[in-house]
Design an enzyme around this catalytic site. Sequence first.
Site, PDB file in Angstrom:
ATOM      1  N   TRP A 155       0.815  -1.224   0.000  1.00 32.96           N
ATOM      2  CA  TRP A 155       0.000   0.000   0.000  1.00 32.96           C
ATOM      3  C   TRP A 155       0.846   1.271   0.000  1.00 32.96           C
ATOM      4  CZ3 TRP A 155       1.818   2.603   4.046  1.00 32.96           C
ATOM      5  CH2 TRP A 155       2.317   1.867   5.140  1.00 32.96           C
ATOM      6  N   ASN A 156       2.128   1.187   0.327  1.00 35.41           N
ATOM      7  CA  ASN A 156       2.833   2.459   0.574  1.00 35.41           C
ATOM      8  C   ASN A 156       3.217   3.208  -0.692  1.00 35.41           C
ATOM      9  OD1 ASN A 156       4.807   0.592  -0.070  1.00 35.41           O
ATOM     10  ND2 ASN A 156       6.310   1.436   1.343  1.00 35.41           N
ATOM     11  N   PRO A 180      -3.050  -5.643  -6.036  1.00 32.94           N
ATOM     12  CA  PRO A 180      -2.600  -4.531  -5.202  1.00 32.94           C
ATOM     13  C   PRO A 180      -3.087  -4.729  -3.769  1.00 32.94           C
ATOM     14  CG  PRO A 180      -4.505  -3.855  -6.486  1.00 32.94           C
ATOM     15  CD  PRO A 180      -4.179  -5.247  -6.905  1.00 32.94           C
ATOM     16  N   ALA A 181      -2.531  -3.971  -2.838  1.00 33.31           N
ATOM     17  CA  ALA A 181      -3.003  -4.020  -1.458  1.00 33.31           C
ATOM     18  C   ALA A 181      -4.459  -3.557  -1.402  1.00 33.31           C
ATOM     19  CB  ALA A 181      -2.136  -3.130  -0.581  1.00 33.31           C
ATOM     20  N   GLY A 233       6.835  -6.179  -0.416  1.00 37.82           N
ATOM     21  CA  GLY A 233       6.114  -6.131   0.848  1.00 37.82           C
ATOM     22  C   GLY A 233       7.020  -6.563   1.976  1.00 37.82           C
ATOM     23  N   SER A 234       6.426  -7.037   3.060  1.00 44.71           N
ATOM     24  CA  SER A 234       7.227  -7.384   4.235  1.00 44.71           C
ATOM     25  C   SER A 234       7.994  -8.684   4.030  1.00 44.71           C
ATOM     26  CB  SER A 234       6.300  -7.542   5.454  1.00 44.71           C
ATOM     27  OG  SER A 234       5.421  -8.648   5.224  1.00 44.71           O
ATOM     28  N   GLU A 255      11.149  -7.857  -3.195  1.00 46.63           N
ATOM     29  CA  GLU A 255      11.551  -6.542  -2.673  1.00 46.63           C
ATOM     30  C   GLU A 255      10.931  -6.438  -1.297  1.00 46.63           C
ATOM     31  OE1 GLU A 255      13.784  -5.202  -5.991  1.00 46.63           O
ATOM     32  OE2 GLU A 255      13.587  -4.555  -3.912  1.00 46.63           O
ATOM     33  N   LEU A 256      11.729  -6.644  -0.248  1.00 42.78           N
ATOM     34  CA  LEU A 256      11.178  -6.871   1.083  1.00 42.78           C
ATOM     35  C   LEU A 256      11.521  -5.737   2.053  1.00 42.78           C
ATOM     36  CD1 LEU A 256      11.895 -10.720   1.158  1.00 42.78           C
ATOM     37  CD2 LEU A 256       9.821  -9.544   0.426  1.00 42.78           C
ATOM     38  N   CYS A 289      10.360   1.548   2.466  1.00 42.40           N
ATOM     39  CA  CYS A 289      11.302   0.459   2.763  1.00 42.40           C
ATOM     40  C   CYS A 289      12.735   0.951   2.824  1.00 42.40           C
ATOM     41  CB  CYS A 289      11.183  -0.606   1.694  1.00 42.40           C
ATOM     42  SG  CYS A 289      11.517   0.061   0.060  1.00 42.40           S
ATOM     43  N   GLU A 386      12.030  -2.552  11.857  1.00 44.96           N
ATOM     44  CA  GLU A 386      11.674  -1.559  10.836  1.00 44.96           C
ATOM     45  C   GLU A 386      10.526  -0.719  11.391  1.00 44.96           C
ATOM     46  OE1 GLU A 386       9.781  -3.096   7.270  1.00 44.96           O
ATOM     47  OE2 GLU A 386      10.958  -1.694   6.075  1.00 44.96           O
ATOM     48  N   GLU A 463      15.062  -4.226  -9.580  1.00 45.50           N
ATOM     49  CA  GLU A 463      14.003  -3.559 -10.341  1.00 45.50           C
ATOM     50  C   GLU A 463      14.543  -2.236 -10.855  1.00 45.50           C
ATOM     51  OE1 GLU A 463      10.511  -3.514  -7.752  1.00 45.50           O
ATOM     52  OE2 GLU A 463      10.005  -5.522  -8.490  1.00 45.50           O
TER      53      GLU A 463
HETATM   54  N1  LIG Z   1      11.753  -3.524  -0.870  1.00 51.07           N
HETATM   55  C1  LIG Z   1      10.807  -2.738  -1.388  1.00 51.07           C
HETATM   56  O1  LIG Z   1      10.904  -2.240  -2.523  1.00 51.07           O
HETATM   57  C2  LIG Z   1       9.575  -2.458  -0.568  1.00 51.07           C
HETATM   58  C3  LIG Z   1       8.684  -1.496  -1.057  1.00 51.07           C
HETATM   59  C4  LIG Z   1       7.535  -1.221  -0.291  1.00 51.07           C
HETATM   60  C5  LIG Z   1       7.291  -1.880   0.907  1.00 51.07           C
HETATM   61  N2  LIG Z   1       8.198  -2.815   1.341  1.00 51.07           N
HETATM   62  C6  LIG Z   1       7.973  -3.482   2.616  1.00 51.07           C
HETATM   63  O2  LIG Z   1       6.562  -3.817   2.781  1.00 51.07           O
HETATM   64  C7  LIG Z   1       6.214  -3.704   4.156  1.00 51.07           C
HETATM   65  C8  LIG Z   1       5.039  -2.769   4.316  1.00 51.07           C
HETATM   66  O3  LIG Z   1       4.065  -3.016   3.325  1.00 51.07           O
HETATM   67  P1  LIG Z   1       2.792  -3.900   3.681  1.00 51.07           P
HETATM   68  O4  LIG Z   1       2.364  -3.643   5.090  1.00 51.07           O
HETATM   69  O5  LIG Z   1       1.790  -3.756   2.604  1.00 51.07           O
HETATM   70  O6  LIG Z   1       3.416  -5.364   3.576  1.00 51.07           O
HETATM   71  P2  LIG Z   1       2.646  -6.756   3.633  1.00 51.07           P
HETATM   72  O7  LIG Z   1       3.685  -7.756   3.395  1.00 51.07           O
HETATM   73  O8  LIG Z   1       1.796  -6.880   4.842  1.00 51.07           O
HETATM   74  O9  LIG Z   1       1.638  -6.715   2.374  1.00 51.07           O
HETATM   75  C9  LIG Z   1       2.142  -6.567   1.078  1.00 51.07           C
HETATM   76  C10 LIG Z   1       1.138  -7.171   0.104  1.00 51.07           C
HETATM   77  O10 LIG Z   1       1.040  -8.557   0.369  1.00 51.07           O
HETATM   78  C11 LIG Z   1      -0.313  -8.940   0.530  1.00 51.07           C
HETATM   79  N3  LIG Z   1      -0.337 -10.094   1.416  1.00 51.07           N
HETATM   80  C12 LIG Z   1      -0.227 -10.129   2.755  1.00 51.07           C
HETATM   81  N4  LIG Z   1      -0.242 -11.403   3.204  1.00 51.07           N
HETATM   82  C13 LIG Z   1      -0.371 -12.197   2.104  1.00 51.07           C
HETATM   83  C14 LIG Z   1      -0.460 -13.604   1.865  1.00 51.07           C
HETATM   84  N5  LIG Z   1      -0.419 -14.482   2.868  1.00 51.07           N
HETATM   85  N6  LIG Z   1      -0.597 -14.059   0.587  1.00 51.07           N
HETATM   86  C15 LIG Z   1      -0.641 -13.191  -0.444  1.00 51.07           C
HETATM   87  N7  LIG Z   1      -0.561 -11.837  -0.298  1.00 51.07           N
HETATM   88  C16 LIG Z   1      -0.435 -11.366   0.966  1.00 51.07           C
HETATM   89  C17 LIG Z   1      -0.981  -7.706   1.054  1.00 51.07           C
HETATM   90  O11 LIG Z   1      -2.376  -7.749   0.791  1.00 51.07           O
HETATM   91  C18 LIG Z   1      -0.280  -6.627   0.239  1.00 51.07           C
HETATM   92  O12 LIG Z   1      -0.882  -6.546  -1.039  1.00 51.07           O
HETATM   93  C19 LIG Z   1       7.437  -3.152   4.863  1.00 51.07           C
HETATM   94  O13 LIG Z   1       8.172  -4.203   5.435  1.00 51.07           O
HETATM   95  C20 LIG Z   1       8.247  -2.525   3.748  1.00 51.07           C
HETATM   96  O14 LIG Z   1       9.621  -2.466   4.052  1.00 51.07           O
HETATM   97  C21 LIG Z   1       9.334  -3.115   0.639  1.00 51.07           C
HETATM   98  O1  LIG Z   2       8.972   1.600  -0.005  1.00 48.14           O
HETATM   99  C1  LIG Z   2       9.670   1.189  -0.863  1.00 48.14           C
HETATM  100  C2  LIG Z   2       9.861   1.892  -2.175  1.00 48.14           C
HETATM  101  O2  LIG Z   2      10.530   1.029  -3.055  1.00 48.14           O
HETATM  102  C3  LIG Z   2      10.582   3.168  -1.923  1.00 48.14           C
HETATM  103  S1  LIG Z   2      11.096   4.019  -3.346  1.00 48.14           S
HETATM  104  O3  LIG Z   2      10.003   4.943  -3.698  1.00 48.14           O
HETATM  105  O4  LIG Z   2      11.343   3.051  -4.436  1.00 48.14           O
HETATM  106  O5  LIG Z   2      12.322   4.742  -2.946  1.00 48.14           O
END
Ligand SMILES: NC(=O)c1ccc[n+]([C@@H]2O[C@H](COP(=O)([O-])OP(=O)(O)OC[C@H]3O[C@@H](n4cnc5c(N)ncnc54)[C@H](O)[C@@H]3O)[C@@H](O)[C@H]2O)c1
Ligand SMILES: O=C[C@H](O)CS(=O)(=O)O
Length: 483
Positions: A155-156, A180-181, A233-234, A255-256, A289, A386, A463
């Site tokens: 979602w971010n 998407p989220a 995501g996480s 991308e975590l 992230c 985090e 990416e």
């Molecule tokens: N490395 C990157 O580029 C990057 C970018 C953005 C966010 N993040 C990370 O994402 C986290 C925050 O975002 P968030 O709260 O949306 O993360 P999240 O992992 O809770 O959710 C991410 C996505 O996964 C889906 N999801 C959750 N559980 C699932 C499952 N069991 N099966 C399938 N899909 C599932 C969610 O609906 C959402 O669409 C932070 O840890 C952040 O660091 C990383």
């Molecule tokens: O939250 C993670 C995103 O990848 C940050 S950025 O916009 O790509 O810097």
Amino acid sequence: MLGLSDKALVRTGAFIDGQWCDSDESFAVTNPANGDTLVLVANHGAGGAEKAVAAAHKAFKAWAAKSAGERASLMRKWYELMMQHQDDLGRLLTLEQGKPLAEAKGEVAYGASYIEWFAEEAKRVYGDTIPAPSSDKRVLVIKQPVGVVSAVTPWNFPNAMIARKAAAALAAGCTFVVKPAAETPLSALAMAELAQRAGIPDGVLNVITGKDSKAIGKVLTEDPRVRKFTFTGSTQVGKVLISQCASTVKKVSMELGGNAPFIVFDDADLDAAVKGLLASKFRNAGQTCVCANRIFVHQKVYQTFSEKLIAAVADLKIGDGLEQGTTIGPLISSDALEKVQGLISDSVSQGAKVVAGGEAVDKDSLFFKPTVMTGVTNQMPVASEEIFGPVVPLIAFDDEQQVIDMANDTDFGLAAYFYARDMGRVWRVAEGLEYGMVGINEGAISNPAAPFGGVKQSGNGREGSRYGLDDYLECKYLCMGGI
Ligand SMILES: NC(=O)c1ccc[n+]([C@@H]2O[C@H](COP(=O)([O-])OP(=O)(O)OC[C@H]3O[C@@H](n4cnc5c(N)ncnc54)[C@H](O)[C@@H]3O)[C@@H](O)[C@H]2O)c1
Ligand SMILES: O=C[C@H](O)CS(=O)(=O)O
């Protein structure tokens, strides 16, 4: 509709095979700034995901058969439409995610820049000819698209995290399904609307909306027609999804999570370091992230830097992202806010001090005051986890190798930053940090020309950049004999 000029950009059905698909049930998308319901969106489940995968599978051969130039032209048109509608897309993003409008419009341009970048890269997917081991053979390498790609995004950054994946996939000749989220589906649906207007054929790009992320994710990670899965995501969820991909041996890119160190050495330009910290830490109210998560400051400059930082933080303006001048929007949810408050409280109970902010603006909203903490150690929760909020934990240090070791003392390895001017130190620290990306005297490092990604438990794959296409291509070896 929602104050957009082009009301057709507000879509509420899933986008599958070029059709807008409603469902028997729907879920609310809310504005985190005030809790208002914006719209109700179709709540699909596994069945919808299977339809989307089938559509992408059906569309793959024709899309892959197009020339790189044909795909590039359609992607270029998509890019142009994204930029023509930047204001509407930015407004929609702020409404559903909360970030300040200027940041949201910046994210739209950032997402669009990946479409522009990969429209160009599509025409540079080169193969190889290799000197054969014998004169009667010829050895060649050609690159071919992996096939159907599925994706799950957070979602971010509801626009850019999709664009960063879809652009590379489509450029390579792959077709694409994204979930998407549920908090922020509107940006994805608007992007799909513009992709359709650009002439991208039915089934090439599909968006599946639904609250049951587990059921949808199970299809996207286990359907054998999907050849690659990409997740942002996480780390916790990423590990589950990687394991689900094992049954069909999919290509996987992740991308975590992150825990970025931000190191200020005694030879740093302190004003530049404060500016860089604000850029890294407070973007999206600290919900990125790559946000600076632990700020290490050399003892010799700790007091001066802290005073400069506190003064700069006091100028940040909290408010609704649509209000003029807002620089800090709301957090995404009450759970997120409680997590941030808990990290602060637990760290204070272990000896840290709050010297600015430290609490929510009020008990009924999702706004959290920009916070500065001193006396923090690397072991405290606000440093070891985090944060994903507008909190600056300051950790003192006095030795270069000591701070590199502290910075590396985490399971994460996404982004790191440091400010120094001694050239020997710059090389030693840049090479010593165990991270995928390092900002040197710079707090804003993300752009499409650079390979974005992490090491350790921050993920794998890259990416953007010329490296970003490799994850969507198969490398095929041709051995021609009898010559
Ligand atoms: N490395 C990157 O580029 C990057 C970018 C953005 C966010 N993040 C990370 O994402 C986290 C925050 O975002 P968030 O709260 O949306 O993360 P999240 O992992 O809770 O959710 C991410 C996505 O996964 C889906 N999801 C959750 N559980 C699932 C499952 N069991 N099966 C399938 N899909 C599932 C969610 O609906 C959402 O669409 C932070 O840890 C952040 O660091 C990383
Ligand atoms: O939250 C993670 C995103 O990848 C940050 S950025 O916009 O790509 O810097």
